[in-house]
Write a protein that holds these residues in place. Structure first.
Motif, mmCIF file in Angstrom:
data_model
loop_
_atom_site.group_PDB
_atom_site.id
_atom_site.type_symbol
_atom_site.label_atom_id
_atom_site.label_comp_id
_atom_site.label_asym_id
_atom_site.label_seq_id
_atom_site.Cartn_x
_atom_site.Cartn_y
_atom_site.Cartn_z
ATOM 1 N N GLY A 19 0.767 -1.244 0.000
ATOM 2 C CA GLY A 19 0.000 0.000 0.000
ATOM 3 C C GLY A 19 0.794 1.288 0.000
ATOM 4 N N ALA A 20 2.089 1.220 0.261
ATOM 5 C CA ALA A 20 2.876 2.461 0.329
ATOM 6 C C ALA A 20 4.209 2.279 -0.385
ATOM 7 C CB ALA A 20 3.119 2.856 1.778
ATOM 8 N N ALA A 21 4.709 3.395 -0.904
ATOM 9 C CA ALA A 21 5.978 3.388 -1.621
ATOM 10 C C ALA A 21 7.114 3.966 -0.788
ATOM 11 C CB ALA A 21 5.853 4.184 -2.912
ATOM 12 N N LYS A 22 6.812 4.984 0.040
ATOM 13 C CA LYS A 22 7.875 5.725 0.721
ATOM 14 C C LYS A 22 7.383 6.200 2.086
ATOM 15 C CE LYS A 22 9.938 8.719 -1.858
ATOM 16 N NZ LYS A 22 10.303 9.946 -2.587
ATOM 17 N N VAL A 23 8.334 6.313 3.028
ATOM 18 C CA VAL A 23 8.066 6.886 4.342
ATOM 19 C C VAL A 23 9.115 7.961 4.589
ATOM 20 C CG1 VAL A 23 7.968 6.479 6.831
ATOM 21 C CG2 VAL A 23 7.067 4.756 5.256
ATOM 22 N N GLN A 24 8.650 9.116 5.074
ATOM 23 C CA GLN A 24 9.562 10.204 5.433
ATOM 24 C C GLN A 24 9.404 10.498 6.922
ATOM 25 O OE1 GLN A 24 8.454 13.414 2.718
ATOM 26 N NE2 GLN A 24 10.428 13.118 1.710
ATOM 27 N N ALA A 39 1.296 6.761 0.088
ATOM 28 C CA ALA A 39 0.571 5.576 -0.359
ATOM 29 C C ALA A 39 0.523 5.501 -1.885
ATOM 30 C CB ALA A 39 -0.848 5.592 0.190
ATOM 31 N N VAL A 40 0.213 4.310 -2.363
ATOM 32 C CA VAL A 40 -0.024 4.105 -3.793
ATOM 33 C C VAL A 40 -1.499 3.773 -3.972
ATOM 34 C CG1 VAL A 40 2.335 3.366 -4.276
ATOM 35 C CG2 VAL A 40 0.656 1.660 -3.650
ATOM 36 N N PRO A 41 -2.114 4.216 -5.095
ATOM 37 C CA PRO A 41 -3.528 3.932 -5.320
ATOM 38 C C PRO A 41 -3.803 2.436 -5.279
ATOM 39 C CG PRO A 41 -2.730 5.548 -6.894
ATOM 40 C CD PRO A 41 -1.530 5.016 -6.152
ATOM 41 N N PRO A 42 -4.880 2.039 -4.712
ATOM 42 C CA PRO A 42 -6.042 2.824 -4.303
ATOM 43 C C PRO A 42 -6.035 3.235 -2.836
ATOM 44 C CG PRO A 42 -6.610 0.527 -4.178
ATOM 45 C CD PRO A 42 -5.161 0.609 -4.628
ATOM 46 N N GLU A 49 -5.968 3.357 4.606
ATOM 47 C CA GLU A 49 -7.359 3.285 4.178
ATOM 48 C C GLU A 49 -7.448 3.392 2.665
ATOM 49 O OE1 GLU A 49 -9.751 6.235 6.078
ATOM 50 O OE2 GLU A 49 -8.984 5.763 8.066
ATOM 51 N N SER A 50 -8.451 2.769 2.117
ATOM 52 C CA SER A 50 -8.709 2.895 0.664
ATOM 53 C C SER A 50 -9.316 4.254 0.397
ATOM 54 C CB SER A 50 -9.685 1.820 0.202
ATOM 55 O OG SER A 50 -9.095 0.557 0.272
#
Length: 111
Positions: free
Chosen positions: A40-45, A78-81, A106-107
């Motif tokens: 669900g996610a690509a990156k965290v900062q 996050a990445v869609p959806p 969450e969607s």
């Protein structure tokens, strides 16, 4: 002048003690956590008043190293959806790993 074994041993112990102080001076920590769903996610900062750290999420996990002690806000891209989110008040202390646990995404609602 005759050198004694005790004198050499004392010198060696003092030198070792000074060098160990230099290498044990821990001044950073880590932040780690899990993202659900794992894709669900690509990156965290991690953001503070003076620093920004960024890492990619791999298999739903992230770990940010070499973080100076202080309070951080996490921004999860996050990445869609799924919907991006954040978490505030993450405290980092010297030599420790702060585990923020599971962050559930969450969607996005489709209207």
């Amino acid at each position: 002048m005759k050198k004694t074994p005790w004198g050499m041993m004392t010198l060696l112990l003092i030198t070792a003690g000074v060098l160990s102080l230099r290498f044990t001076d821990v001044t950073t920590g880590k932040i780690k956590g899990q993202i659900e769903p794992s894709n669900g996610a690509a990156k965290v900062q991690a953001l503070s008043a003076s620093d920004t750290f960024s890492v990619n999420v791999v298999n739903g996990s992230f770990e940010i190293g070499n973080v100076k002690p202080g309070e951080y806000n996490l921004s999860i891209e996050a990445v869609p959806p799924y919907r991006s989110t954040s978490r505030s008040g993450v405290q980092v202390t010297d030599g420790t790993t702060t585990d923020v646990g599971i962050i559930r995404l969450e969607s996005m609602k489709v209207y």
